[in-house]
Design a protein around this motif. Structure first.
Motif, PDB file in Angstrom:
ATOM      1  N   TYR A  75       1.215  -1.283  -0.210  1.00  0.00           N
ATOM      2  CA  TYR A  75       0.060  -0.275   0.093  1.00  0.00           C
ATOM      3  C   TYR A  75       0.899   0.867  -0.195  1.00  0.00           C
ATOM      4  N   LYS A  76       0.963   2.009  -1.178  1.00  0.00           N
ATOM      5  CA  LYS A  76       2.021   3.002  -1.453  1.00  0.00           C
ATOM      6  C   LYS A  76       3.417   2.194  -0.870  1.00  0.00           C
ATOM      7  N   GLU A  77       3.361   2.905  -0.060  1.00  0.00           N
ATOM      8  CA  GLU A  77       5.573   2.799   0.833  1.00  0.00           C
ATOM      9  C   GLU A  77       5.432   2.017   1.785  1.00  0.00           C
ATOM     10  N   LEU A  78       4.188   0.730   1.805  1.00  0.00           N
ATOM     11  CA  LEU A  78       4.005   0.472   3.293  1.00  0.00           C
ATOM     12  C   LEU A  78       4.150  -1.311   2.410  1.00  0.00           C
TER      13      LEU A  78
ATOM     14  N   ALA B  74       2.051  -8.196  10.594  1.00  0.00           N
ATOM     15  CA  ALA B  74       2.587  -9.454   9.734  1.00  0.00           C
ATOM     16  C   ALA B  74       2.033  -9.618   8.667  1.00  0.00           C
ATOM     17  N   GLY B  75       0.843  -9.614   8.621  1.00  0.00           N
ATOM     18  CA  GLY B  75       0.421  -9.819   6.796  1.00  0.00           C
ATOM     19  C   GLY B  75      -0.453 -10.937   6.909  1.00  0.00           C
ATOM     20  N   LYS B  76      -0.868 -11.474   8.031  1.00  0.00           N
ATOM     21  CA  LYS B  76      -1.651 -12.810   8.471  1.00  0.00           C
ATOM     22  C   LYS B  76      -3.581 -12.387   7.415  1.00  0.00           C
ATOM     23  N   THR B  77      -4.321 -11.291   7.939  1.00  0.00           N
ATOM     24  CA  THR B  77      -5.274 -11.225   7.132  1.00  0.00           C
ATOM     25  C   THR B  77      -5.157 -10.670   5.976  1.00  0.00           C
TER      26      THR B  77
ATOM     27  N   ALA C  63      -3.179  -9.238  -5.189  1.00  0.00           N
ATOM     28  CA  ALA C  63      -2.129  -9.422  -5.006  1.00  0.00           C
ATOM     29  C   ALA C  63      -1.636  -8.269  -5.753  1.00  0.00           C
ATOM     30  N   ASP C  64      -0.353  -7.514  -5.944  1.00  0.00           N
ATOM     31  CA  ASP C  64       0.396  -7.010  -7.231  1.00  0.00           C
ATOM     32  C   ASP C  64       1.502  -7.801  -7.590  1.00  0.00           C
ATOM     33  N   ALA C  65       1.795  -9.188  -7.354  1.00  0.00           N
ATOM     34  CA  ALA C  65       3.179 -10.047  -8.251  1.00  0.00           C
ATOM     35  C   ALA C  65       2.311 -11.821  -6.688  1.00  0.00           C
TER      36      ALA C  65
END
Length: 277
Positions: free
Chosen positions: A37-40, A64-67, A79-81
């Motif tokens: 999300y932008k710089e995050l 951490a990114g679980k959700t 997803a971005d990639a």
């Protein structure tokens, strides 16, 4: 040993019917997943596989990114990639097939408190256009030890009963893959144990469960395999026995075994699977 370490670092009366339509190979396959999300940078190249009929715990602290992983796998977020497949279907190009294969239970029970437990289940069965919604509801109430409370409004249920009903609603239609996103957040000890029993029965019935949690004991109690997600990356992935081998061997000492708090709790409250308020 099949441990994968990517960077250096340190019972109840319920009986769940078999899940249907599972694909061959991994039930969930994730490779190179990235999301920002932008710089995050939330996900920085996440890889893991989940075997059919197993419980896979994605363990990590808040943020951490679980959700985010769960939202991508359930087609709620792109997803971005990277690539991801659920029940053999690509989440980006076969989203409708993925959604037909899964059920998602979030951190808070998504039940209608005005309706009874049975009415909640009947409603979901009708939305899924299944035959005989009443019979489906009655069967799930029995399997989750909620038959006696089925006619009561959900507003009168305890936290554990609501979570069991929520998980039962996820099973309407027998989806082969279920995502449980921190399912015991905010529950008291007895309600947590009830939820754990329900999750175990899912896997015993052949359902693949991806469980996100920040509770170490929850992952230890439930998971066939555990992946630790930290700062957007999987830093270690393996069974509990494999993860323990990352630490030095335990010293053998004589210790007088005292009952654990869980032993005391269960002895005092009795069968955690019983209905209660």
């Amino acid at each position: 040993m099949t441990l994968t370490q990517r960077q250096p670092s340190m019972l109840a009366a319920m009986s769940i019917p078999p899940a249907t339509g599972q694909a061959r190979g991994p039930a969930i396959h994730v490779q190179g997943l990235e999301k920002s999300y932008k710089e995050l940078h939330v996900l920085r190249g996440v890889d893991f596989d989940v075997a059919p009929g197993s419980i896979f715990a994605l363990l990590g602290s808040n943020g951490a990114g679980k959700t985010t992983v769960v939202r991508i796998l359930s087609t709620l977020l792109r997803a971005d990639a990277g690539t991801a497949r659920v029940n053999g279907f690509d989440v980006a190009t076969q989203a409708a097939d993925v959604r037909a294969s899964i059920s998602l239970t979030g951190q808070f029970a998504a039940v209608d408190e005005i309706l009874s437990g049975r009415e909640n289940l009947v409603l979901v069965a009708r939305l899924r256009r299944l035959d005989d919604p009443g019979a489906i509801a009655d069967d799930l109430l029995r399997r989750f030890a909620l038959s006696e409370a089925g006619a009561r409004r959900v507003a009168t249920y305890s936290g554990g009963m609501r979570r069991r009903l929520d998980i039962a609603m996820s099973l309407v239609g027998s989806p082969p893959v279920i995502f449980l996103d921190e399912p015991t957040t905010g529950l008291d000890p007895q309600a947590r144990i009830e939820a754990w029993q329900a999750v175990r029965k899912l896997a015993e019935g052949g359902t693949t469960v991806l469980l996100t949690t920040q509770y170490l004991d929850e992952a230890e109690q439930l998971a066939d395999r555990i992946a630790i997600l930290h700062k957007g990356r999987i830093i270690v992935d393996g069974t509990l026995a494999e993860l323990r081998q990352l630490l030095p061997p335990a010293k053998v000492e004589y210790v007088e075994k005292q009952p654990s708090l869980e032993d005391v709790f269960l002895a005092v409250v009795g069968d955690a699977g019983e209905d209660g308020n």
